[in-house]
Design an enzyme around this catalytic site. Structure first.
Site, PDB file in Angstrom:
ATOM      1  N   HIS A  72       0.843  -1.191   0.000  1.00  0.00           N
ATOM      2  CA  HIS A  72       0.000   0.000   0.000  1.00  0.00           C
ATOM      3  C   HIS A  72       0.883   1.248   0.000  1.00  0.00           C
ATOM      4  CE1 HIS A  72      -4.023  -1.806   1.586  1.00  0.00           C
ATOM      5  NE2 HIS A  72      -3.509  -2.506   0.602  1.00  0.00           N
ATOM      6  N   TYR A 200      -9.270   4.879   7.677  1.00  0.00           N
ATOM      7  CA  TYR A 200      -9.429   5.194   9.095  1.00  0.00           C
ATOM      8  C   TYR A 200     -10.523   6.261   9.168  1.00  0.00           C
ATOM      9  CZ  TYR A 200      -4.908   2.984  10.238  1.00  0.00           C
ATOM     10  OH  TYR A 200      -3.870   2.095  10.424  1.00  0.00           O
ATOM     11  N   PRO A 290      -3.725  -0.040  18.947  1.00  0.00           N
ATOM     12  CA  PRO A 290      -3.427  -0.489  17.588  1.00  0.00           C
ATOM     13  C   PRO A 290      -3.597   0.551  16.482  1.00  0.00           C
ATOM     14  CG  PRO A 290      -5.517  -1.390  18.354  1.00  0.00           C
ATOM     15  CD  PRO A 290      -4.908  -0.693  19.521  1.00  0.00           C
ATOM     16  N   LYS A 294       1.506  -0.293  15.060  1.00  0.00           N
ATOM     17  CA  LYS A 294       2.921  -0.361  15.437  1.00  0.00           C
ATOM     18  C   LYS A 294       3.321  -1.614  16.226  1.00  0.00           C
ATOM     19  CE  LYS A 294       4.498   3.261  13.543  1.00  0.00           C
ATOM     20  NZ  LYS A 294       4.527   2.740  12.193  1.00  0.00           N
ATOM     21  N   TYR A 382       4.099   6.505  10.038  1.00  0.00           N
ATOM     22  CA  TYR A 382       3.315   5.304   9.688  1.00  0.00           C
ATOM     23  C   TYR A 382       4.168   4.275   8.948  1.00  0.00           C
ATOM     24  CZ  TYR A 382      -0.939   2.669   8.702  1.00  0.00           C
ATOM     25  OH  TYR A 382      -1.898   1.685   8.664  1.00  0.00           O
TER      26      TYR A 382
END
Ligand code: FAD
Ligand code: DHB
Length: 392
Positions: A72, A200, A290, A294, A382
């Site tokens: 991704h 998200y 979560p 990570k 990220y």
């Protein structure tokens, strides 16, 4: 039994450490309380930072990940009924690999067993002692036989509920902890993911996350009460709420739900992550909520630092890297704690939100998705900050 490093726990931390040590020519034995089937079916995290997947590949452990994992290049943030794309590739030139933790575990178990190196499942009565001596010992029962494994070092990779951290004498560790007033209801569903990349979503009803395991298998999460009773969530209600929070009420492809579970959210760190010749790694030493994806990546980073320090010890007789193990790991861990807390605070509804808090949170999202500087910071965290190997 005698070995150089006794590894307690065959999660991502313990298994990956066993491969790093094997490659450095360091002898180790891995013991695990659960069965092979149990650890290979335990659905948990799903995102590998770019460097985590690169290292798996470099070590010859990434063949199936490269075939079945999904690369991704960014994520989507959804709020106020609109989707905003954050393009990691454009912002920081990196991406992530979506590949289930249990698939990583399967690959690491298979490679270890293929090499003929010891990995013992379904052990019981595990205890560690002599931690402040040069021969710390792991005691356990395997196939009805009491065993004593005398080691040079013990790696405590036995997760949050393991026995290694509690074996450290009282007063040595300092604990930092935060619990959150919500949990995640996670499902695995035979349903085509509605988006190519993760979503998200911050919705008035609470957070939702759309992730996936393959083009046919969705992994989705809903913010819920931390003590939520799954009986309150029949499949139809789950799909209705996911649809509302992720797609404005309609359009999310649905399908049979194969697994459901509720995860509590907490941030937790112990300092230091070592005592005598016991070194803790992964969830045994720290937990992140979560939202920043990570958990598994931090476990990998810890054992990379540990393996390098053990290599310096055996190869060059140096113990300075071992002495600095905890301090080096904690710099990354606290940055991951900060990022996970930031993502969690940004995306969830807090039960005691005032109208002011809510407007400020939406302004945070509006700022983030409108500022290249802010998006770059999110992207950099990220995809994974660079490894730090030593104190500077
Ligand atoms: P673990 O995976 O916990 O492995 C520890 C191993 O030690 C286990 O196999 C355990 O059976 C074994 N063990 C325990 N006690 C003993 C003993 N006495 N002797 C021998 N073996 C022992 N992270 C994310 O980023 N995203 C997510 O969506 C996500 N979901 C999660 C859901 C759940 C329910 C949980 C618990 C965690 C989740 N995480 C998630 C976090 C992520 O899965 C962990 O950070 C990761 O598993 C850490 O790996 P580890 O090897 O340190 O610990
Ligand atoms: C997944 C889990 C996460 O916690 C996250 O932030 C992203 C993806 C997953 O299970 O796919």
């Amino acid at each position: 039994m005698r070995t150089q490093v006794g590894i307690v726990g065959a999660g991502p931390a313990g298994l990956f450490l066993s491969h790093l040590l094997q490659r450095a020519g360091i002898d180790c034995v891995v013991i695990e309380t659960r069965s092979r089937k149990y650890i290979e079916e335990r659905v948990r995290a799903g995102v590998l930072e770019q460097e985590s997947s690169d290292v798996l590949r470099q070590m010859g452990l990434g063949a199936r990940m490269d075939r079945e994992g999904l690369i991704h290049h960014g994520i989507n943030l959804r709020f106020n009924e609109r989707l905003h794309h954050i393009d990691f590739q454009d912002l920081v030139g990196k991406g992530v690999m979506v590949y289930g933790q249990h698939e990583v575990v399967k690959d690491l178990v298979q490679a270890r067993l293929d090499s003929g190196a010891p990995l013992l499942f379904e052990v019981s009565d595990v205890a560690v002692d002599g931690l402040d001596t040069k021969t710390p010992t792991v005691r356990f029962t395997h196939q009805g036989q009491a065993q004593e494994l005398v080691c040079d070092f013990i790696a405590g990779c036995d997760g949050f509920h393991g026995i290694c951290r509690p074996a450290i004498p009282e007063g040595v560790l300092k604990t930092y902890e935060r619990t959150y007033p919500f949990g995640w209801l996670g499902i695995l569903a035979q349903a085509q993911p509605a988006s190519e990349e993760l979503i998200y979503s911050n919705h008035d009803n609470g957070f939702a996350l759309l992730s996936m395991r393959s083009p046919e298998l969705g992994r989705l999460y809903l913010q819920c009460d931390p003590e939520e009773d799954l009986a309150n969530w029949p499949d139809a209600r789950i799909w209705e709420e996911l649809n509302l929070r992720l797609a404005g009420g309609k359009g999310l492809p649905e399908g049979p739900i194969l697994q459901k579970g509720v995860t509590q959210m907490r941030s937790f760190v112990v300092e230091p992550m070592q005592y005598g010749r016991l070194l803790l790694a992964g969830d045994a030493a720290h937990i992140v909520p979560p939202t920043g994806a990570k958990g598994m990546n931090l476990a990998f980073a810890d054992v990379r630092v540990m393996a390098r320090a053990l290599d310096a010890f055996y190869r060059d007789g140096r113990d300075d890297q071992l002495a600095a193990y905890s301090e080096v790991c904690l710099r990354r861990i606290w940055k991951a704690q900060r990022f996970s807390w930031f993502m969690t605070s940004l995306m969830h509804r807090f039960p005691d939100d005032s109208a002011f808090d809510r407007r400020r949170q939406l302004a945070d999202l509006d700022y983030l998705t409108g500022s290249r500087a802010a998006m770059t910071s999110l992207a950099e965290n990220y995809v994974g900050l660079p490894m730090e190997w030593a104190l500077s």
